[in-house]
Write a protein that holds these residues in place. Structure first.
Motif, PDB file in Angstrom:
ATOM      1  N   THR A   1       0.840  -1.196   0.000  1.00 42.55           N
ATOM      2  CA  THR A   1       0.000   0.000   0.000  1.00 42.55           C
ATOM      3  C   THR A   1       0.875   1.247   0.000  1.00 42.55           C
ATOM      4  O   THR A   1       1.731   1.420   0.881  1.00 42.55           O
ATOM      5  CB  THR A   1      -0.906   0.016   1.248  1.00 42.55           C
ATOM      6  N   PRO A   2       0.701   2.130  -0.995  1.00 43.21           N
ATOM      7  CA  PRO A   2       1.538   3.338  -1.047  1.00 43.21           C
ATOM      8  C   PRO A   2       1.288   4.254   0.145  1.00 43.21           C
ATOM      9  O   PRO A   2       0.247   4.199   0.802  1.00 43.21           O
ATOM     10  CB  PRO A   2       1.106   4.000  -2.360  1.00 43.21           C
ATOM     11  N   ASP A   3       2.255   5.123   0.396  1.00 47.13           N
ATOM     12  CA  ASP A   3       2.137   6.071   1.496  1.00 47.13           C
ATOM     13  C   ASP A   3       1.306   7.289   1.141  1.00 47.13           C
ATOM     14  O   ASP A   3       0.955   8.091   2.025  1.00 47.13           O
ATOM     15  CB  ASP A   3       3.539   6.525   1.937  1.00 47.13           C
ATOM     16  N   GLY A   4       1.021   7.452  -0.131  1.00 45.14           N
ATOM     17  CA  GLY A   4       0.217   8.595  -0.564  1.00 45.14           C
ATOM     18  C   GLY A   4      -0.191   8.430  -2.008  1.00 45.14           C
ATOM     19  O   GLY A   4       0.273   7.531  -2.719  1.00 45.14           O
ATOM     20  N   ASP A   5      -1.108   9.291  -2.463  1.00 46.32           N
ATOM     21  CA  ASP A   5      -1.648   9.218  -3.820  1.00 46.32           C
ATOM     22  C   ASP A   5      -1.566  10.600  -4.452  1.00 46.32           C
ATOM     23  O   ASP A   5      -1.993  11.594  -3.845  1.00 46.32           O
ATOM     24  CB  ASP A   5      -3.104   8.742  -3.774  1.00 46.32           C
ATOM     25  N   ILE A   6      -1.014  10.674  -5.640  1.00 45.64           N
ATOM     26  CA  ILE A   6      -0.787  11.949  -6.330  1.00 45.64           C
ATOM     27  C   ILE A   6      -1.364  11.854  -7.738  1.00 45.64           C
ATOM     28  O   ILE A   6      -1.099  10.888  -8.454  1.00 45.64           O
ATOM     29  CB  ILE A   6       0.726  12.274  -6.405  1.00 45.64           C
ATOM     30  N   THR A   7      -2.155  12.843  -8.119  1.00 49.06           N
ATOM     31  CA  THR A   7      -2.690  12.910  -9.483  1.00 49.06           C
ATOM     32  C   THR A   7      -2.024  14.065 -10.216  1.00 49.06           C
ATOM     33  O   THR A   7      -1.956  15.188  -9.696  1.00 49.06           O
ATOM     34  CB  THR A   7      -4.216  13.107  -9.473  1.00 49.06           C
ATOM     35  N   ILE A   8      -1.550  13.794 -11.436  1.00 51.90           N
ATOM     36  CA  ILE A   8      -0.933  14.827 -12.271  1.00 51.90           C
ATOM     37  C   ILE A   8      -1.618  14.803 -13.644  1.00 51.90           C
ATOM     38  O   ILE A   8      -1.558  13.795 -14.350  1.00 51.90           O
ATOM     39  CB  ILE A   8       0.583  14.621 -12.417  1.00 51.90           C
ATOM     40  N   LEU A   9      -2.249  15.912 -13.997  1.00 50.38           N
ATOM     41  CA  LEU A   9      -2.908  16.065 -15.292  1.00 50.38           C
ATOM     42  C   LEU A   9      -1.992  16.876 -16.193  1.00 50.38           C
ATOM     43  O   LEU A   9      -1.662  18.036 -15.881  1.00 50.38           O
ATOM     44  CB  LEU A   9      -4.253  16.767 -15.130  1.00 50.38           C
ATOM     45  N   ILE A  10      -1.551  16.268 -17.290  1.00 48.99           N
ATOM     46  CA  ILE A  10      -0.647  16.948 -18.218  1.00 48.99           C
ATOM     47  C   ILE A  10      -1.360  17.134 -19.553  1.00 48.99           C
ATOM     48  O   ILE A  10      -2.246  16.354 -19.906  1.00 48.99           O
ATOM     49  CB  ILE A  10       0.666  16.152 -18.408  1.00 48.99           C
ATOM     50  N   GLY A  11      -0.971  18.158 -20.295  1.00 46.03           N
ATOM     51  CA  GLY A  11      -1.594  18.332 -21.605  1.00 46.03           C
ATOM     52  C   GLY A  11      -1.144  19.608 -22.286  1.00 46.03           C
ATOM     53  O   GLY A  11      -0.824  20.607 -21.629  1.00 46.03           O
TER      54      GLY A  11
ATOM     55  N   ASN B   1       4.489  18.034  -2.975  1.00 43.56           N
ATOM     56  CA  ASN B   1       5.215  17.887  -1.710  1.00 43.56           C
ATOM     57  C   ASN B   1       5.245  16.423  -1.272  1.00 43.56           C
ATOM     58  O   ASN B   1       4.192  15.755  -1.262  1.00 43.56           O
ATOM     59  CB  ASN B   1       4.553  18.740  -0.629  1.00 43.56           C
ATOM     60  N   VAL B   2       6.426  15.924  -0.918  1.00 44.26           N
ATOM     61  CA  VAL B   2       6.582  14.518  -0.526  1.00 44.26           C
ATOM     62  C   VAL B   2       7.485  14.410   0.697  1.00 44.26           C
ATOM     63  O   VAL B   2       8.206  15.351   1.045  1.00 44.26           O
ATOM     64  CB  VAL B   2       7.172  13.682  -1.688  1.00 44.26           C
ATOM     65  N   GLN B   3       7.427  13.211   1.295  1.00 45.20           N
ATOM     66  CA  GLN B   3       8.270  12.917   2.448  1.00 45.20           C
ATOM     67  C   GLN B   3       9.394  11.967   2.031  1.00 45.20           C
ATOM     68  O   GLN B   3       9.156  11.029   1.256  1.00 45.20           O
ATOM     69  CB  GLN B   3       7.442  12.256   3.557  1.00 45.20           C
ATOM     70  N   PRO B   4      10.611  12.175   2.496  1.00 46.00           N
ATOM     71  CA  PRO B   4      11.721  11.283   2.110  1.00 46.00           C
ATOM     72  C   PRO B   4      11.459   9.856   2.580  1.00 46.00           C
ATOM     73  O   PRO B   4      10.908   9.620   3.653  1.00 46.00           O
ATOM     74  CB  PRO B   4      12.930  11.892   2.824  1.00 46.00           C
ATOM     75  N   GLY B   5      11.844   8.905   1.728  1.00 48.24           N
ATOM     76  CA  GLY B   5      11.708   7.494   2.067  1.00 48.24           C
ATOM     77  C   GLY B   5      10.336   6.908   1.801  1.00 48.24           C
ATOM     78  O   GLY B   5      10.164   5.687   1.876  1.00 48.24           O
ATOM     79  N   LYS B   6       9.356   7.737   1.503  1.00 48.31           N
ATOM     80  CA  LYS B   6       7.998   7.254   1.270  1.00 48.31           C
ATOM     81  C   LYS B   6       7.818   6.865  -0.203  1.00 48.31           C
ATOM     82  O   LYS B   6       8.513   7.363  -1.092  1.00 48.31           O
ATOM     83  CB  LYS B   6       6.966   8.326   1.625  1.00 48.31           C
TER      84      LYS B   6
ATOM     85  N   MET C   1      10.646   7.969  -2.899  1.00 51.23           N
ATOM     86  CA  MET C   1      11.421   9.192  -2.687  1.00 51.23           C
ATOM     87  C   MET C   1      12.749   8.824  -2.011  1.00 51.23           C
ATOM     88  O   MET C   1      12.919   8.932  -0.789  1.00 51.23           O
ATOM     89  CB  MET C   1      10.610  10.184  -1.853  1.00 51.23           C
ATOM     90  N   ASP C   2      13.692   8.359  -2.821  1.00 48.79           N
ATOM     91  CA  ASP C   2      14.923   7.763  -2.315  1.00 48.79           C
ATOM     92  C   ASP C   2      16.160   8.617  -2.594  1.00 48.79           C
ATOM     93  O   ASP C   2      17.288   8.124  -2.517  1.00 48.79           O
ATOM     94  CB  ASP C   2      15.107   6.367  -2.916  1.00 48.79           C
TER      95      ASP C   2
ATOM     96  N   HIS D   1       9.073  18.408  -4.383  1.00 56.46           N
ATOM     97  CA  HIS D   1       9.706  19.037  -3.221  1.00 56.46           C
ATOM     98  C   HIS D   1       9.701  18.098  -2.022  1.00 56.46           C
ATOM     99  O   HIS D   1       8.653  17.765  -1.482  1.00 56.46           O
ATOM    100  CB  HIS D   1       8.967  20.333  -2.862  1.00 56.46           C
ATOM    101  N   TYR D   2      10.894  17.635  -1.630  1.00 56.89           N
ATOM    102  CA  TYR D   2      11.047  16.857  -0.399  1.00 56.89           C
ATOM    103  C   TYR D   2      10.887  17.800   0.795  1.00 56.89           C
ATOM    104  O   TYR D   2      11.302  18.970   0.747  1.00 56.89           O
ATOM    105  CB  TYR D   2      12.431  16.233  -0.340  1.00 56.89           C
ATOM    106  N   SER D   3      10.329  17.264   1.874  1.00 59.93           N
ATOM    107  CA  SER D   3      10.148  18.095   3.070  1.00 59.93           C
ATOM    108  C   SER D   3      11.480  18.569   3.646  1.00 59.93           C
ATOM    109  O   SER D   3      11.536  19.588   4.336  1.00 59.93           O
ATOM    110  CB  SER D   3       9.365  17.319   4.132  1.00 59.93           C
ATOM    111  N   ASN D   4      12.563  17.839   3.347  1.00 58.42           N
ATOM    112  CA  ASN D   4      13.893  18.227   3.861  1.00 58.42           C
ATOM    113  C   ASN D   4      14.796  18.776   2.762  1.00 58.42           C
ATOM    114  O   ASN D   4      16.019  18.757   2.887  1.00 58.42           O
ATOM    115  CB  ASN D   4      14.571  17.039   4.542  1.00 58.42           C
ATOM    116  N   SER D   5      14.180  19.270   1.685  1.00 61.95           N
ATOM    117  CA  SER D   5      14.961  19.782   0.565  1.00 61.95           C
ATOM    118  C   SER D   5      15.836  20.956   0.997  1.00 61.95           C
ATOM    119  O   SER D   5      15.422  21.810   1.791  1.00 61.95           O
ATOM    120  CB  SER D   5      14.026  20.230  -0.563  1.00 61.95           C
TER     121      SER D   5
END
Length: 591
Positions: A156-166, A217-222, A278-279, A310-314
């Motif tokens: 199970t992923p740690d989060g869900d992100i939708t990106i609409l490109i066009g 926005n993401v968290q490292p390691g997730k 996010m490694d 953007h990592y939270s610790n960037s």
């Protein structure tokens, strides 16, 4: 006794009316107000189509087997229909949201869609299907998640992100369709948007100041499930995230064999979901890029979408050049091999394209073969038109499905040719006669110089082969008969063919079209009629109570005095009244 029976029936009524007895298949409700707003995604103020005041519109997030109710209020100054790209609306082509099945929603009117996402999972999107409106927005993501009892084929992923490109123009949809109506090409887009926003200023020469860009926005390691949809008009885009692998997990409702990609070509109308970990060390932010494919990159450089991961610790902003795209501007072999590498995960549990036995598609006998050939635009009756197999489709004033319901003659012809016509191209309302429970082979032959995407509503089809040149009977020897991906939108390379197989079990009238918006607008589509002569609610639901009437049936349309959200409950009200009558009868009999 009478009191007991009446009480029991009353409980049945309460159970039905409150939907408590349908806990396994709950209803989820959404209200959409579709209107114009002024926005500046590329730094230039322009008219944009918003939903609930937002561009892009809200993400619809539901669970397998949910009953979805979307009440749409049309605040545009023209007719509107929303269609649900890739979602198999089982037995309800009435809810498909295209002109062949639905009368449009007039300005200032409500209309309510209701359909079940039966046995489906995955990543999809919705958009307005009329009048070139998708070029001005009105789109959003549509997620169908697994029921808890069915495990995901990955952690199970740690989060869900939708990106609409066009791709995107600073001219609105009315200006763009005027250009097409005048017989002109649209020209190069003005940019590529990500979630309705312009590019990050990675290059001050190519990207002006003051453009709002998307930040993820993401968290490292997730690990995140990243769902990417090409909602644009006609440009294939290469998607990549700097220094990150894209582990492909699903496309348009089918779990894939999990493979890592550094970049993936996503063609118009297509949807993918990746698992992205996010490694990285977060020394800076990272670029998310969607750049055009198969074009002169030196000219199209400014037509590039750039967002920021953007990592939270960037420790700083992204800088420097963008990650490189594939180096094959004049060689499409890389992209085709990449497309061929996408395979179906046949061992994954969960929803499969219906019918359930169709995963043995390689051993099912084909009942119908259609070769659909696309050529460059032609002039018919003084107008620039696009064709499929020499026919440019004309939408009837009365939708096909409505004409069938009222037994109207002459609205369309069930005579679409199995092979391209040999005479001059023509304009016609000609559709395919699909065999109910048949197994149709469709060859999409692209003899144009541009990449095309083809989509079929109501179905997931199996992509079993693609290659350059002309398809022949011998081409079947190259088919993947085991784990070809099941999806609803496939690319067809210029000068090439793609073969798909479709199990025709979903009764209705279903749109088969190019998803390239300019080609679709100019006539490159048809419909497949799948008819069960044994009329019953098991294979197709009846016409909804709130059906709109137009064309030769306009006289049946009553003025709208109440919202369609109320009128769609007409069937419920009838059943409620029947129960009341039944209770009264029982009481009178046993009194």
């Amino acid at each position: 006794m009478a009191t007991y029976i009446a009480s029991s029936l009353f409980i049945v009524y309460i159970c039905f009316f409150t939907r408590l007895c349908f806990a396994d298949d709950p209803f989820v409700n959404f209200d959409f107000v579709v209107s114009y707003i002024t926005a500046s995604p590329l730094g230039v103020p322009q008219q944009v189509i918003a939903i609930n005041g937002k561009f892009p519109g809200p993400i619809i997030n539901v669970t397998t087997n949910n009953n979805v109710v979307v009440n749409v209020k049309n605040k545009l100054d023209e007719n509107l229909l929303l269609t649900w790209n890739g979602i198999q609306q089982r037995r309800v082509s009435w809810q498909d949201g295209v002109l062949g099945t639905n009368c449009p929603i007039p300005p200032k009117w409500n209309w309510t869609y209701q359909f079940q996402v039966k046995d489906q999972i995955g990543s999809f999107f919705y958009f307005p299907s009329l009048n070139f409106q998708r070029a001005s927005g009105g789109y959003g993501g549509f997620i169908i998640t697994n029921r808890d009892i069915i495990a995901l084929p990955f952690a199970t992923p740690d989060g869900d992100i939708t990106i609409l490109i066009g791709d995107w123009y600073t001219r609105n949809h009315t200006a763009l369709r005027k250009t097409l109506n005048a017989g002109k090409d649209l020209g190069m887009p003005d940019g590529v948007l990500m979630n309705g926003k312009g590019p990050y200023q990675y290059n001050s020469t190519l990207v002006p100041d003051g453009i709002d860009y998307e930040t993820i926005n993401v968290q490292p390691g997730k690990t995140y499930r990243v769902r990417v949809h090409n909602v644009g008009m006609s440009t294939s885009l290469n998607f990549r995230i700097q220094n990150h692998n894209l582990l492909l997990a699903e496309t348009e409702g089918s779990y894939t064999v999990q493979q890592n990609y550094t970049n993936l070509d996503i063609h118009v109308g297509q949807s993918y979901s990746f698992l992205v970990t996010m490694d990285q060390n977060a020394s800076t932010d990272y670029y998310i890029v969607a750049s055009p494919r198969f074009v002169n990159e030196s000219i199209w450089q400014r037509v590039t979408g750039v967002a920021i991961l953007h990592y939270s610790n960037s420790k700083g902003k992204a800088s420097g050049p963008l990650p490189d795209p594939p180096n094959d501007q004049y060689d499409k072999t890389f992209s085709m091999n990449q497309a061929r590498s996408i395979r179906w995960n046949v061992s994954a549990s969960g929803a499969r394209p219906n019918p359930q036995g169709s995963f043995h598609y390689g051993s099912i006998n084909v009942t119908d073969l259609y070769v659909l050939k696309n050529k460059p635009a032609v002039t018919i009756n003084g107008k620039k038109r696009t064709t499929l197999s020499g026919i440019s489709f004309v939408n009837p004033s009365t939708p096909i499905r409505l004409a069938d319901q009222f037994k109207l003659k002459g609205v369309y012809k069930l005579d679409f040719p199995t092979r391209p016509i040999t005479g001059p191209p023509k304009m016609a309302t000609s559709i395919i006669n699909g065999t109910y429970k048949g197994f149709m082979e469709v060859i999409l032959q692209n003899n144009d110089t541009k990449m095309q995407s083809y989509h079929m509503d109501g179905y997931a089809f199996f992509v079993v082969g693609m290659d350059f040149g002309e398809w022949t009977e011998n081409s079947r020897g190259t088919y993947n008969k085991w784990d070809g991906i099941a999806r609803s939108t496939t690319q067809v390379f210029p000068g090439a063919w793609t073969a798909i197989l479709i199990s025709l079990d979903n009764v209705g009238v279903w749109n088969l079209r190019t998803d390239n918006l300019d080609s679709w607008y100019l006539g490159q589509e048809t419909y497949v009629k799948v008819y069960n002569p044994e009329v019953n609610n098991k294979t197709e639901f009846p016409m909804p109570d709130n059906a709109l009437f137009c064309g030769s049936l306009s006289k049946l349309q009553k003025p709208q005095k109440i919202s369609a959200a109320t009128s769609i409950m007409g069937t419920t009200s009838k059943l409620l009244w029947s129960l009341v009558v039944m209770i009264s009868t029982v009481i009178s009999v046993f009194s």
